[in-house]
Design a protein around this motif. Sequence first.
Motif, PDB file in Angstrom:
ATOM      1  N   TRP A  29       0.830  -1.203   0.000  1.00 34.00           N
ATOM      2  CA  TRP A  29       0.000   0.000   0.000  1.00 34.00           C
ATOM      3  C   TRP A  29       0.870   1.261   0.000  1.00 34.00           C
ATOM      4  CZ3 TRP A  29      -4.544   2.239  -0.720  1.00 34.00           C
ATOM      5  CH2 TRP A  29      -4.794   3.469  -0.109  1.00 34.00           C
ATOM      6  N   TRP A  30       1.924   1.262   0.826  1.00 31.02           N
ATOM      7  CA  TRP A  30       2.801   2.434   0.911  1.00 31.02           C
ATOM      8  C   TRP A  30       3.537   2.670  -0.407  1.00 31.02           C
ATOM      9  CZ3 TRP A  30       2.534   5.869   4.689  1.00 31.02           C
ATOM     10  CH2 TRP A  30       3.526   6.862   4.760  1.00 31.02           C
ATOM     11  N   VAL A  33       0.984   4.309  -2.726  1.00 33.07           N
ATOM     12  CA  VAL A  33       0.716   5.666  -2.261  1.00 33.07           C
ATOM     13  C   VAL A  33       1.884   6.588  -2.589  1.00 33.07           C
ATOM     14  CG1 VAL A  33       0.433   7.090  -0.190  1.00 33.07           C
ATOM     15  CG2 VAL A  33      -0.920   5.011  -0.467  1.00 33.07           C
ATOM     16  N   ARG A  37       2.490  10.367  -4.924  1.00 26.68           N
ATOM     17  CA  ARG A  37       2.793  11.622  -4.226  1.00 26.68           C
ATOM     18  C   ARG A  37       3.599  12.556  -5.123  1.00 26.68           C
ATOM     19  NH1 ARG A  37       1.837  10.906   1.307  1.00 26.68           N
ATOM     20  NH2 ARG A  37       2.046   8.762   2.092  1.00 26.68           N
ATOM     21  N   TRP A  48      -2.029   8.246   2.831  1.00 28.11           N
ATOM     22  CA  TRP A  48      -2.616   8.452   1.521  1.00 28.11           C
ATOM     23  C   TRP A  48      -2.012   9.729   0.922  1.00 28.11           C
ATOM     24  CZ3 TRP A  48      -5.489   8.487   6.048  1.00 28.11           C
ATOM     25  CH2 TRP A  48      -5.790   9.759   6.549  1.00 28.11           C
TER      26      TRP A  48
END
Length: 273
Positions: A29-30, A33, A37, A48
Motif C-alpha cells: 500500500w505504501w 501511495v 505523491r 494516503w
Amino acid sequence: MTTKTATGRGWVPHAVMIPLAIVSIFPVWWMFVTSLRPENDIYSSLPWPGSPTLDNYTYAMDSIAVWPMLRNTAIYAVTSTLAQMLTAVLAAWAFVRWRFPLDKLLFALIALTWLVPFQVVMIPNYILVSRLGLVDNLLALLLPNMVSAFAILLLVQSMRSFPTEVIEAAEMDGAGHWRVLWRVVVPNLRAPLAALAILLFISTWNDYFWPLLLTRSENSTVIQIGIQMFLTEEGNQWGPLMAISSLACLPVLAIYIALQRQVIDSFVKAGMR
C-alpha cells in the motif's frame, strides 16, 4: 453454551490473522501511495497522498524504456515458467512410473542441485553464454532457466500420491504412458500445478542477478534492472522508483488473484496427505 464457546473461539484466528494481514499489505500500500505523491510530498507520513499525481509514472516512462522492459520480463517469465513446468512434468513422471539404472542416484543429484545457489553457477553460465555469442540476448536469459530442480521434486511428491488404481485402469483400457500422463494425471493435478506455476513465475519475474550480468541495453533487459536505475550515487528517486515498482508488481498480483483458489486448494490438499 457449546455454541457460544465455539463462536467465541472462532474469533481467535481472525484476531491473529487480521493484524498479520495488515502488516503484510502495508508495504505494498505504501509503495502505491508513494508513487502517487508529488515530489515535495514524497516523505509525508500520511497513509494516503495529499495531492495525487501521475507525474512519477510519466517521469519514469520518459527516463527509461519501461514498456520494452516489461515486455522482456513477461516473455522471460512466461517462457521460463512453461519450460520448467514441461520438463518437471516429464521428469517427475519418469521418476515415478519407470525404473532405470541409477535412477535414485540421478534423483539425488537433482535434489542436490536445488541446494546450490544460482550465484555459484552464474559465472560458468555466463562464460558459456558468452562463447555462444548470446550476451545481451533474451534467449540467453532463458537457457539456464528451462529446468527447475524444485519443480521436479514437488511434482514427484504429487505424482507419488496420485492413486495408482486410476493409472492402472487407464492402462488396462489401452492408454499408453503419454496419454495417461496428459489425459489422466495432469488434469487431476491442477492445484499443485497452479501453485507451482505461480511460484516459478514470481521467481523468474523477480530475477535480478542473471539479467544484470547478461544484459547491456535497456531494450534487452528486464524491469528489475529498470528499477535499479533510479538508485544512484547522487541520490534515490523514490517517486519514480515506487512508480516503476508498482508497474512491476501489477502482473504478479493479477495472476495471483486469478489463481488464488488453486493455490489455497494445493496447500490444503498437501496438508491432508
